[in-house]
Motif scaffolding. Structure first.
Motif, PDB file in Angstrom:
ATOM      1  N   LEU A  56       0.900  -0.975   0.329  1.00  0.00           N
ATOM      2  CA  LEU A  56      -0.272  -0.478   0.298  1.00  0.00           C
ATOM      3  C   LEU A  56       0.868   1.343   0.111  1.00  0.00           C
ATOM      4  CD1 LEU A  56      -2.721  -0.591   2.165  1.00  0.00           C
ATOM      5  CD2 LEU A  56      -2.249  -0.916   0.449  1.00  0.00           C
ATOM      6  N   ARG A  57       1.143   2.354  -0.998  1.00  0.00           N
ATOM      7  CA  ARG A  57       1.083   3.198  -0.853  1.00  0.00           C
ATOM      8  C   ARG A  57       0.464   4.869  -0.073  1.00  0.00           C
ATOM      9  NH1 ARG A  57       0.330   7.701  -3.741  1.00  0.00           N
ATOM     10  NH2 ARG A  57      -1.279   6.955  -4.687  1.00  0.00           N
ATOM     11  N   LEU A  58       1.492   5.521   1.049  1.00  0.00           N
ATOM     12  CA  LEU A  58       0.737   6.943   1.545  1.00  0.00           C
ATOM     13  C   LEU A  58       1.142   7.765   1.283  1.00  0.00           C
ATOM     14  CD1 LEU A  58      -0.154   7.013   5.117  1.00  0.00           C
ATOM     15  CD2 LEU A  58       1.897   6.974   5.469  1.00  0.00           C
ATOM     16  N   ASP A  59      -0.472   8.204   1.287  1.00  0.00           N
ATOM     17  CA  ASP A  59       0.186  10.214   1.050  1.00  0.00           C
ATOM     18  C   ASP A  59       0.093  10.650   1.661  1.00  0.00           C
ATOM     19  OD1 ASP A  59      -0.919  12.861  -0.263  1.00  0.00           O
ATOM     20  OD2 ASP A  59      -2.833  11.810  -1.131  1.00  0.00           O
ATOM     21  N   HIS A  66      -3.391   3.220  -0.120  1.00  0.00           N
ATOM     22  CA  HIS A  66      -3.531   3.470  -1.166  1.00  0.00           C
ATOM     23  C   HIS A  66      -2.768   2.256  -2.601  1.00  0.00           C
ATOM     24  CE1 HIS A  66      -5.411   7.023  -1.870  1.00  0.00           C
ATOM     25  NE2 HIS A  66      -4.159   7.517  -1.093  1.00  0.00           N
ATOM     26  N   PRO A  67      -3.989   1.040  -2.398  1.00  0.00           N
ATOM     27  CA  PRO A  67      -3.027  -0.199  -3.030  1.00  0.00           C
ATOM     28  C   PRO A  67      -2.120   0.705  -4.399  1.00  0.00           C
ATOM     29  CG  PRO A  67      -5.241  -0.160  -2.697  1.00  0.00           C
ATOM     30  CD  PRO A  67      -4.864   0.754  -2.143  1.00  0.00           C
ATOM     31  N   PRO A  74      -7.810 -10.370  -4.224  1.00  0.00           N
ATOM     32  CA  PRO A  74      -9.069 -10.045  -4.549  1.00  0.00           C
ATOM     33  C   PRO A  74      -9.063  -8.837  -5.008  1.00  0.00           C
ATOM     34  CG  PRO A  74      -9.379 -11.361  -2.538  1.00  0.00           C
ATOM     35  CD  PRO A  74      -7.772 -10.915  -2.069  1.00  0.00           C
ATOM     36  N   GLU A  75      -9.251  -8.236  -6.374  1.00  0.00           N
ATOM     37  CA  GLU A  75      -9.473  -7.178  -6.528  1.00  0.00           C
ATOM     38  C   GLU A  75     -10.489  -6.456  -5.877  1.00  0.00           C
ATOM     39  OE1 GLU A  75      -8.711  -3.408  -8.363  1.00  0.00           O
ATOM     40  OE2 GLU A  75      -7.377  -5.377  -8.783  1.00  0.00           O
ATOM     41  N   PHE A  76     -11.528  -6.812  -4.885  1.00  0.00           N
ATOM     42  CA  PHE A  76     -12.425  -5.931  -4.846  1.00  0.00           C
ATOM     43  C   PHE A  76     -11.817  -5.743  -3.586  1.00  0.00           C
ATOM     44  CE2 PHE A  76     -13.095 -10.326  -2.623  1.00  0.00           C
ATOM     45  CZ  PHE A  76     -13.139 -10.281  -1.560  1.00  0.00           C
ATOM     46  N   TYR A  77     -11.153  -6.829  -2.501  1.00  0.00           N
ATOM     47  CA  TYR A  77     -10.501  -6.224  -1.280  1.00  0.00           C
ATOM     48  C   TYR A  77      -9.609  -5.240  -1.636  1.00  0.00           C
ATOM     49  CZ  TYR A  77      -7.176  -6.887   2.985  1.00  0.00           C
ATOM     50  OH  TYR A  77      -7.061  -6.648   4.409  1.00  0.00           O
ATOM     51  N   CYS A  78      -8.747  -5.328  -2.594  1.00  0.00           N
ATOM     52  CA  CYS A  78      -7.662  -3.781  -2.619  1.00  0.00           C
ATOM     53  C   CYS A  78      -8.444  -2.497  -2.878  1.00  0.00           C
ATOM     54  CB  CYS A  78      -6.961  -3.781  -4.160  1.00  0.00           C
ATOM     55  SG  CYS A  78      -5.978  -5.307  -3.480  1.00  0.00           S
ATOM     56  N   GLN A  79     -10.194  -2.385  -3.398  1.00  0.00           N
ATOM     57  CA  GLN A  79     -10.402  -1.273  -3.905  1.00  0.00           C
ATOM     58  C   GLN A  79     -11.001  -1.356  -2.478  1.00  0.00           C
ATOM     59  OE1 GLN A  79     -12.763  -2.318  -7.067  1.00  0.00           O
ATOM     60  NE2 GLN A  79     -11.821  -2.584  -8.406  1.00  0.00           N
ATOM     61  N   GLY A  83      -7.486   4.496   0.070  1.00  0.00           N
ATOM     62  CA  GLY A  83      -8.335   6.001   0.662  1.00  0.00           C
ATOM     63  C   GLY A  83      -8.613   5.906   1.655  1.00  0.00           C
ATOM     64  N   VAL A  84      -8.160   4.642   2.605  1.00  0.00           N
ATOM     65  CA  VAL A  84      -8.439   4.753   4.167  1.00  0.00           C
ATOM     66  C   VAL A  84      -7.363   5.706   4.933  1.00  0.00           C
ATOM     67  CG1 VAL A  84      -8.501   2.702   5.828  1.00  0.00           C
ATOM     68  CG2 VAL A  84      -8.816   1.781   4.303  1.00  0.00           C
ATOM     69  N   ALA A  85      -7.769   6.173   5.641  1.00  0.00           N
ATOM     70  CA  ALA A  85      -6.701   6.683   7.055  1.00  0.00           C
ATOM     71  C   ALA A  85      -6.313   6.378   8.126  1.00  0.00           C
ATOM     72  CB  ALA A  85      -7.355   7.870   7.206  1.00  0.00           C
ATOM     73  N   ILE A  86      -4.999   6.412   8.282  1.00  0.00           N
ATOM     74  CA  ILE A  86      -4.109   5.635   8.742  1.00  0.00           C
ATOM     75  C   ILE A  86      -4.311   6.656  10.154  1.00  0.00           C
ATOM     76  CG2 ILE A  86      -2.644   5.656   7.012  1.00  0.00           C
ATOM     77  CD1 ILE A  86      -1.053   8.125   8.517  1.00  0.00           C
ATOM     78  N   GLY A  87      -4.284   5.433  11.075  1.00  0.00           N
ATOM     79  CA  GLY A  87      -4.427   5.817  12.448  1.00  0.00           C
ATOM     80  C   GLY A  87      -4.537   4.784  13.105  1.00  0.00           C
ATOM     81  N   ALA A  88      -4.188   4.539  14.817  1.00  0.00           N
ATOM     82  CA  ALA A  88      -4.152   3.276  15.843  1.00  0.00           C
ATOM     83  C   ALA A  88      -5.072   2.340  15.651  1.00  0.00           C
ATOM     84  CB  ALA A  88      -4.116   4.090  16.950  1.00  0.00           C
ATOM     85  N   GLY A  89      -5.120   1.410  15.540  1.00  0.00           N
ATOM     86  CA  GLY A  89      -6.518   0.657  15.345  1.00  0.00           C
ATOM     87  C   GLY A  89      -7.255   0.307  14.220  1.00  0.00           C
ATOM     88  N   VAL A  90      -6.075   1.253  13.010  1.00  0.00           N
ATOM     89  CA  VAL A  90      -6.988   1.017  11.506  1.00  0.00           C
ATOM     90  C   VAL A  90      -6.492   0.219  11.129  1.00  0.00           C
ATOM     91  CG1 VAL A  90      -7.490   1.783   9.819  1.00  0.00           C
ATOM     92  CG2 VAL A  90      -7.402   3.213  11.840  1.00  0.00           C
ATOM     93  N   GLY A  91      -6.572  -1.694  11.022  1.00  0.00           N
ATOM     94  CA  GLY A  91      -5.973  -2.366  10.388  1.00  0.00           C
ATOM     95  C   GLY A  91      -4.784  -2.832  10.682  1.00  0.00           C
ATOM     96  N   SER A  92      -4.054  -3.685  10.516  1.00  0.00           N
ATOM     97  CA  SER A  92      -2.212  -3.838  10.455  1.00  0.00           C
ATOM     98  C   SER A  92      -1.409  -3.194   9.719  1.00  0.00           C
ATOM     99  CB  SER A  92      -1.544  -4.877   9.719  1.00  0.00           C
ATOM    100  OG  SER A  92      -2.806  -6.432  10.274  1.00  0.00           O
ATOM    101  N   CYS A  93      -2.167  -1.980   8.372  1.00  0.00           N
ATOM    102  CA  CYS A  93      -1.682  -1.561   7.786  1.00  0.00           C
ATOM    103  C   CYS A  93      -1.948   0.021   7.787  1.00  0.00           C
ATOM    104  CB  CYS A  93      -2.115  -1.852   6.338  1.00  0.00           C
ATOM    105  SG  CYS A  93      -0.648  -3.830   5.769  1.00  0.00           S
ATOM    106  N   GLY A  94      -2.907  -0.267   8.283  1.00  0.00           N
ATOM    107  CA  GLY A  94      -3.283   1.386   8.514  1.00  0.00           C
ATOM    108  C   GLY A  94      -2.555   2.086   9.920  1.00  0.00           C
TER     109      GLY A  94
END
Length: 466
Positions: A56-59, A66-67, A74-79, A83-94
């Motif tokens: 994932l690329r960070l803006d 952004h994937p 799966p494509e639906f998962y990446c889509q 645009g997910v905003a990063i933060g503490a507790g936002v999945g593993s990558c966020g």
């Protein structure tokens, strides 16, 4: 059995190493960023066929993920992650992108970081996710490198080393792309700046060219005005100087005519004595002599006036020995010097110029010293010192005469100016000298302070013989 395992391990290591080298070669060729990162994911999955990789690329401006690369999710998962905003507790990558540290989630079903995304992950068929932040050399987060598994998984030491190594390789890819983008931007900006500067220079050059043309035009106008002023001054001076002797000659001629008429009448009437006739003739001779003197002065004035025209500077130029020329000049001027002395010191060098013009300069200088400087001295001394440097010939001329009044130096080079008018001086000598030096030799003359007599410095540039 152990040998077979070791062989398999080394084969895997070589394959992974070859995969990393392939990625680096793509970096060196400046290939497309997305293509390189997808290749990295593809090569990384050789490590474990059951592993699914994602980058994932960070803006950094908006702090959103952004994937950018994935070959198995799966494509639906990446889509859905776009645009997910990063933060503490936002999945593993966020979370990893936010805290800038590795995040290991062994079981998505129970981990609080995935509370909002558990349904999405299960739909994609993944139940564990290990995420490593992709960090640049200056601490900037470029994105995340994630390893997914379809079942809950706990990473081994080898797994942790591999995810760190993969994230570092991804950082090299991002860093190179960023530097290349900065370089291209800098080149674009430089080109734009250079173009702008060239445009400004063209405007400045155009303005300068226009200004130079205007200055040249004004300079030519000033030269013409100066020439006209000089010509008017010269003509007015000449008219003033010549009007007196011509007027005297005309008056004398008229008086002589009247006197002759009186003699004729007396002779015709026979009413004149011999002595009266002789007296009348003597008076007539005096009148005629006065007219002759006036006309002689006019003739001298006209001859000297001719010498003022010295603008044919290139005519008659030749290369000659300066010491020999001075020796000849001194010999020719000996009758003029009479009892006065002239000491000349000069280095041995050749000079390119008009000998006749240079002779006139020395003649007028010496004549001026004798007429003005030595008018009350029986035996004066003239000293001429001439030296040569790389660019000029410098002439120092001085005498021990009476000098010049302090109220007159600014006018001495004007035509018809003289401090000795009662002795029939024309006042053209220094003007002729100035014209010759300025126009024939492109040089200059100036009057210098001197404790006794007069002193001039003359600079004659060395003219090209081409």
């Amino acid at each position: 059995m152990n040998m077979a395992k070791d062989i398999k391990y080394w084969q895997l290591s070589n394959e992974l190493e070859e995969g990393r080298n392939h990625v680096l070669r793509m970096v060196a060729r400046n290939e497309d960023l997305t293509l390189i990162l997808n290749t990295l994911c593809q090569k990384a999955q050789v490590y474990n066929p059951e592993m699914l990789c994602s980058i994932l690329r960070l803006d950094n401006n908006n702090k959103t993920l952004h994937p950018i690369a994935s070959v198995s999710l799966p494509e639906f998962y990446c889509q859905a992650l776009d645009g997910v905003a990063i933060g503490a507790g936002v999945g593993s990558c966020g979370t990893a992108a936010f805290i800038k540290k590795r995040v290991i989630v062994e079981n998505i079903n129970s981990h609080p970081y995935w509370a909002q995304y558990k349904g999405l992950a299960l739909e994609a068929g993944v139940q564990s996710c290990w995420s490593e932040p992709i960090m640049g050399a200056d601490g900037i987060v470029f994105g995340t490198f994630a390893m997914y598994y379809k079942t809950p998984q706990k990473p081994s030491k080898e797994d942790l080393k591999f995810i760190e190594l993969s994230a570092n390789l991804a950082a090299v890819v991002f860093e190179n792309n960023s530097n290349r983008s900065k370089l291209l931007d800098a080149n674009t900006l430089l080109k734009q700046t250079v173009n702008e500067r060239n445009t400004e220079l063209e405007k400045v050059n155009l303005a300068l060219e226009t200004s130079l043309k205007e200055q040249s035009k004004q300079y030519n106008l000033d030269i013409e005005a100066e020439k006209m002023q000089t010509t008017n001054s010269l003509l007015c001076g000449f008219s003033h100087e010549i009007s007196t002797p011509i007027g005297t000659a005309i008056t004398a001629t008229s008086v002589a005519k009247d006197k002759m008429e009186q003699i004729r009448k007396k002779v015709s009437a026979g009413n004149i004595s011999r002595q009266s006739f002789i007296d009348s003739v003597d008076e007539l001779k005096e009148v005629i002599e006065l007219s002759k003197q006036s006309l002689n002065k006019v003739d001298i004035l006209l001859q000297r006036f001719k010498n003022i025209n010295s603008f044919e500077s290139a005519r008659g130029r030749s290369l000659f020995s300066m010491p020999i020329f001075l020796k000849e000049t001194k010999k020719a001027l000996s009758p003029l010097l009479n009892n006065h002395q002239c000491l000349i010191q000069c280095n041995n060098f050749n000079f390119f110029g008009t000998k006749e013009a240079l002779w006139q300069i020395f003649f007028n200088l010496i004549e001026n010293s004798i007429i003005h400087g030595f008018k009350a001295i029986d035996s004066g001394m003239i000293h001429i010192n001439i030296i040569e440097d790389d660019n000029d010939v410098v002439i120092n001329y001085q005498d021990n005469g009476c000098g010049i009044s302090t109220t007159e130096p600014s006018r001495i080079f004007e035509p018809f100016f003289t401090s000795n008018r009662n002795q029939d001086s024309l006042g053209l000598g220094l003007n002729i000298i100035n014209n010759l030096i300025t126009h024939n030799f492109q040089g200059r003359i100036r009057l210098l302070d001197s404790p006794i007599g007069i002193r001039y410095e003359i600079i004659l540039p060395k003219l090209s013989q081409d």
